[in-house]
Design a protein around this motif. Structure first.
Motif, PDB file in Angstrom:
ATOM      1  N   SER A  54      33.264  39.314  46.048  1.00 20.05           N
ATOM      2  CA  SER A  54      33.655  40.930  45.982  1.00 20.05           C
ATOM      3  C   SER A  54      34.492  41.364  47.068  1.00 20.05           C
ATOM      4  N   PHE A  55      34.320  41.151  48.405  1.00 19.39           N
ATOM      5  CA  PHE A  55      35.126  41.699  49.327  1.00 19.39           C
ATOM      6  C   PHE A  55      35.715  40.502  50.412  1.00 19.39           C
ATOM      7  N   VAL A  56      37.007  40.288  50.164  1.00 16.42           N
ATOM      8  CA  VAL A  56      37.591  39.006  50.718  1.00 16.42           C
ATOM      9  C   VAL A  56      38.747  39.541  51.698  1.00 16.42           C
ATOM     10  N   GLN A  57      38.941  40.933  52.223  1.00 16.75           N
ATOM     11  CA  GLN A  57      39.969  41.406  52.825  1.00 16.75           C
ATOM     12  C   GLN A  57      39.994  40.593  54.198  1.00 16.75           C
ATOM     13  N   PRO A  58      41.058  40.233  54.812  1.00 15.86           N
ATOM     14  CA  PRO A  58      42.350  40.431  54.323  1.00 15.86           C
ATOM     15  C   PRO A  58      42.857  39.188  53.604  1.00 15.86           C
ATOM     16  N   SER A  59      42.063  38.451  52.921  1.00 15.37           N
ATOM     17  CA  SER A  59      42.851  37.404  52.200  1.00 15.37           C
ATOM     18  C   SER A  59      42.927  37.871  50.729  1.00 15.37           C
ATOM     19  N   ALA A  60      43.678  36.939  49.897  1.00 16.92           N
ATOM     20  CA  ALA A  60      43.983  37.572  48.506  1.00 16.92           C
ATOM     21  C   ALA A  60      43.031  38.155  47.608  1.00 16.92           C
ATOM     22  N   LEU A  61      43.376  39.230  47.142  1.00 16.74           N
ATOM     23  CA  LEU A  61      42.316  39.962  46.184  1.00 16.74           C
ATOM     24  C   LEU A  61      42.790  39.527  44.723  1.00 16.74           C
ATOM     25  N   ASP A  62      42.102  38.596  44.197  1.00 19.84           N
ATOM     26  CA  ASP A  62      42.782  38.183  42.706  1.00 19.84           C
ATOM     27  C   ASP A  62      42.538  39.060  41.797  1.00 19.84           C
ATOM     28  N   ALA A  63      41.216  39.881  41.937  1.00 20.80           N
ATOM     29  CA  ALA A  63      41.059  40.693  40.439  1.00 20.80           C
ATOM     30  C   ALA A  63      41.945  41.919  40.775  1.00 20.80           C
ATOM     31  N   VAL A 272      36.155  45.302  35.966  1.00 19.39           N
ATOM     32  CA  VAL A 272      35.942  46.443  34.890  1.00 19.39           C
ATOM     33  C   VAL A 272      37.322  46.928  34.362  1.00 19.39           C
ATOM     34  N   GLY A 273      38.201  47.511  35.344  1.00 20.90           N
ATOM     35  CA  GLY A 273      39.249  47.991  35.308  1.00 20.90           C
ATOM     36  C   GLY A 273      40.202  47.446  34.382  1.00 20.90           C
ATOM     37  N   LEU A 274      40.197  45.910  34.513  1.00 23.60           N
ATOM     38  CA  LEU A 274      41.178  45.180  33.764  1.00 23.60           C
ATOM     39  C   LEU A 274      40.766  45.257  32.254  1.00 23.60           C
ATOM     40  N   ARG A 275      39.202  45.440  32.069  1.00 18.69           N
ATOM     41  CA  ARG A 275      38.842  45.315  30.449  1.00 18.69           C
ATOM     42  C   ARG A 275      39.010  46.566  30.009  1.00 18.69           C
ATOM     43  N   VAL A 276      38.901  47.658  30.809  1.00 17.99           N
ATOM     44  CA  VAL A 276      39.117  49.255  30.193  1.00 17.99           C
ATOM     45  C   VAL A 276      40.591  49.096  29.849  1.00 17.99           C
ATOM     46  N   LEU A 277      41.645  48.689  30.515  1.00 18.97           N
ATOM     47  CA  LEU A 277      43.166  48.757  29.951  1.00 18.97           C
ATOM     48  C   LEU A 277      43.104  47.904  28.904  1.00 18.97           C
TER      49      LEU A 277
END
Length: 848
Positions: A54-63, A272-277
């Motif tokens: 869920s939380f991997v800052q500062p690495s890349a946030l794929d989702a 969730v935001g991706l599926r909403v769009l």
């Protein structure tokens, strides 16, 4: 509105009893697919199964990267960058920071009645002082202009060139009352902003993602803002997420390298935001197009309701599934006093109507926060046409009750009542008299309050079928909620042509509430009503009923910048005149009668005693039995004043009827003409007591049975005078409010004549705006005194405290007669005494 729900599914909520409610609030737009959409829950389970971090800052946030890419793809063309947040307010905060960093300017221009969130920066941008007070908002740099006003925007940008970093705007104001700007406003506003180097920022937190029948509201005008905020629907009703989209022109590393958030861009919310769009844009945006179609159907239905109920429904506003109903409810539209109009004036009507729709119709709607007269209609995007039709039916039934001014129907669910047949619709009433503003016209106000529960039905006729316990519950629901208000207006035209404009201001407290509450609170509430009267232009304010009692006859308000009166002086005049008229009409002589004054130590009782003393044969002064020793001292003081008054009348050559108390004083022998000592007065009182012509007592039971005439003038809420206490054929004049005479007397003692004292006919018999249970043109004498002072422009404190001034009483009697005020025909138990009843009492006395 604070109902508990235990289950939500699609467009419906369920309570603990499994009653189903159609939800047309959709969490202010945050529930695009209603409650618990299975497809979005599936997304969360898929993340769970993949064990995606869920939380991997500062690495890349794929989702987050995928969602940013999709937002740019689906958003207005030209937006290139995305910064995520945890809410709409945080997205607005990010937009403020970005614009300041990008332009090097601090000024943020917003609009009146806007709403952008409740964190400090977003709150500073919000155009409503109410939400800012107490929080140090707005902070420096924020200014407002009217929404939809291009000239105002042009003027401020020209006059303050180089000051503003951004113009922050809602394409349609949501909390401001669903306010749609003129066509072309967004495009023209953007052009003006760019001409002055100002970034154009659109807050699409509520309007975006299909709500208006477009994926984004700005699409309707083909406008791409420099910065756009989204939130609410992006989380699909399951998770909080916000985002800020912006163009290359707005981008600056000063912002992106310093702004961050631990939780923003987390995997769960972004998936969730991706599926909403995807759900909003699948099948060529089929759901969004359905919102446009059903929204048009719903709006057309609401417009039909507006045409059917034009007196209460002013406008229908909005687009798609973001609609608002603007109500117009006031005393003029009803033509009579109404609790509903008061609630509307004090911004509480829409919550009541929303409560009614929820509890009675099973339809969940809500007020807008800034637009106090607007009800939001904001269903989930999946709401069907059938659901829209269901909502229209519920609104129709509610509007039918509102148009009829049927308060009882609209509050019955709060009182535990059953619904009943509804009243027919009303046509608009006559407009109330207005202020002229001319210096020749007197200005007065009079404070009233519901002395008894029946006063509620006199104020609002639709409450007439409510029982006493229901009226009591009604008062408990609303009295703490409502502040003093204007219940009616009038214009008095005296016989000599003088005029005075007056307003009746209600303090929403019953007599029992006034007596229970701390004196400081009671006085503060009365003071607030006096202040309202002063602000509205009154030069003299009358204190009615318990507003006088709790302020010690107005003495605790003496520093008020407006003149005050209790009206007690003219109340005494009307009481004495009424008793005299009754006795003449019944062919009875006061000089041959015993008169008892209940409450003789009070201001009205004391002065009434003095005026009656000249004519009555025997006088019984009755004090408070709860404090016999203290009452005896106070009664003695009244007796001493009585004797002093009678002696002064004798010294002036006044003649008294044979057998009267005044004649008894004369017969006691020569009195000193100038230096009347306290010892002389004590001697006179003792002699009158010894002769039995003057009685001081606190024993009502023993004394009232001896009285031919009883006058009640107390501040007690108790029924002190009951059938068994009264002498055969007694006449009772009840000045007290609430009445001190039990209604049982009317049924059990047909030989006793009870009249309501202190009722006056106003010259010209004008409408007074509130009937007070009277026929047109009748008023309490205390109101009449206030009117007399207003007509005479006598703007000085009058009749305050317990010691009424006899010269003032006599002057008011003379001025009242000259201006055209008269004692009204007799009333009994709040109703006119019929000719049949009067003839009955005349015959009884003739027979005796």
């Amino acid at each position: 509105m604070d109902k508990r729900f235990v289950k939500g599914e699609g467009c419906f909520l369920h309570d603990a009893e499994d009653r189903r409610y159609l939800d047309f609030v959709a969490a202010y737009g945050a529930l695009p697919f209603g409650f618990n959409p299975p497809e979005l829950w599936q997304v969360l389970h898929e993340v769970e199964q993949r064990l995606e971090p869920s939380f991997v800052q500062p690495s890349a946030l794929d989702a987050a990267g995928a969602l940013a890419e999709k937002l740019i793809e689906k958003g207005p063309p030209g937006l290139r960058y995305v910064t995520f947040a945890n809410s709409g307010a945080e997205a607005v905060e990010a937009a403020i920071k970005l614009c300041r960093a990008s332009t090097g300017r601090l000024g943020i221009l917003t609009t009146h009645n806007s709403f952008h969130g409740k964190t400090l920066g977003a709150l500073s941008a919000t155009g409503n002082d109410h939400y800012q007070q107490g929080f140090g908002a707005p902070v420096a740099g924020f200014e407002r202009i009217p929404h939809g006003d291009l000239d105002a925007l042009r003027q401020v940008l020209e006059e303050r060139a180089g000051q503003f970093a951004a113009f922050l705007l809602e394409p349609i104001q949501g909390e401001g009352g669903i306010v749609v700007p003129p066509a072309g406003y967004l495009a023209a506003a953007k052009e003006l902003c760019h001409a002055h180097g100002v970034l154009f920022v659109l807050d699409e937190i509520q309007t975006g993602l299909g709500r208006t029948g477009h994926l984004f509201a700005c699409e309707a005008e083909g406008v791409t803002p420099d910065v756009m905020t989204v939130a609410k629907a992006l989380g699909g009703g399951l998770l909080p997420i916000g985002a800020m989209l912006y163009t290359e022109a707005a981008y600056t590393e000063k912002f992106v390298l310093k702004h961050s958030s631990t939780f923003a861009g987390n995997t769960l919310a972004c998936r969730v935001g991706l599926r909403v769009l995807e759900m909003l844009t699948r099948d060529d945006r089929a759901l969004v197009r359905q919102v446009a179609e059903n929204g048009a159907f719903l709006k057309a239905g609401l417009e039909e309701l507006r045409l059917r109920y034009p007196h209460v429904l002013r406008a229908v506003r909005g687009q798609g599934y973001l609609l608002g109903l603007e109500f117009q409810v006031d005393l003029d539209s009803y033509g009579h006093a109404s609790l509903l109009a008061v609630l509307a004036e004090q911004k509480n009507l829409i919550p009541l109507l929303s409560s009614y729709l929820l509890e009675v119709e099973g339809l969940r709607v809500a007020p807008t926060l800034n637009g106090s007269q607007v009800m939001r209609i904001e269903p989930p995007l999946i709401a069907t046409r059938e659901m829209c039709a269901q909502a229209l039916g519920a609104l129709d039934r509610m509007l039918s009750a509102l148009a009829a001014g049927d308060t009882a129907e609209l509050v019955h669910h709060l009182l535990g009542m059953e619904s009943r047949p509804r009243l027919p619709a009303l046509s608009p009433g006559q407009r109330r008299p207005a202020r002229t503003g001319t210096p020749q016209e007197g200005r007065f106000a009079f404070l009233v309050h519901p002395v008894t529960l029946s006063n509620y039905t006199e104020f609002d006729r639709s409450l007439g079928e409510l029982q006493s316990d229901e009226l009591r519950r009604l008062s408990h629901h609303f009295n703490d909620l409502i502040t003093p208000f204007v219940a009616g207006t009038t214009r008095i035209v005296a016989d000599d042509g003088r005029t005075a404009y007056g307003e009746f201001i209600v303090v929403p407290r019953t007599a029992e509430e006034f007596l229970r509450m701390p004196s400081t609170q009671a006085q503060a509430e009365v003071r607030a009503a006096v202040d309202l009267a002063r602000k509205r232009g009154a030069h003299v304010v009358g204190l009615g009923a318990y507003t006088s009692v709790v302020t010690r006859g107005g003495l605790s308000l003496r520093k008020s910048p407006v003149a005050l009166t209790t009206g007690n002086s003219y109340t005494v005049v009307s009481a004495v005149d009424a008793v005299s008229q009754v006795m003449r009409g019944l062919e009875l002589q006061l000089s041959e009668s015993t008169v008892a004054v209940v409450g003789a130590t009070g201001a009205i009782g004391r002065a009434t005693t003095l005026l009656l003393a000249k004519e009555v044969g025997r006088l019984i002064l009755l004090g408070n039995p709860a404090r016999p020793e203290r009452s005896r001292l106070r009664l003695l003081q009244v007796a001493l004043e009585l004797c002093q008054f009678l002696v002064s009348q004798l010294q002036e050559g006044q003649a008294f009827p044979a057998g009267s108390l005044g004649e008894a004083v004369r017969s006691l022998g020569p009195l000193p003409m100038n230096d009347l000592t306290p010892e002389h007065l004590v001697h006179l009182v003792a002699c009158l007591e010894q002769q039995g012509q003057l009685v001081l007592s606190t024993e009502l039971g023993d004394m009232l049975s001896q009285a031919d005439v009883v006058v009640t003038a107390t501040s007690s809420v108790e029924k002190l005078v009951t059938p068994e206490l009264l002498k055969v054929g007694a006449v009772v004049c009840d000045l007290s409010r609430p009445p001190n005479v039990s209604r049982a007397v009317k049924q059990a003692r047909p030989d006793v004549l009870v009249i309501d004292g202190g009722v006056v006919a106003v010259p010209g018999r004008p409408e007074l705006g509130w009937s007070f249970g009277f026929e047109k043109g009748l008023a309490y004498a205390c109101m009449a005194e206030t009117m007399i002072l207003g007509l005479d422009h006598h703007y000085e404190d009058t009749s305050l405290g317990a010691d009424l001034n006899l010269p003032t009483i006599l002057r008011l009697r003379q001025r009242g007669e000259a201006l055209g005020f008269k004692t009204s025909w007799f009333r009994s138990f709040d109703r006119p005494l019929s000719v049949t009843e009067w003839d009955h009492h005349v015959k009884l006395r003739q027979g005796a």
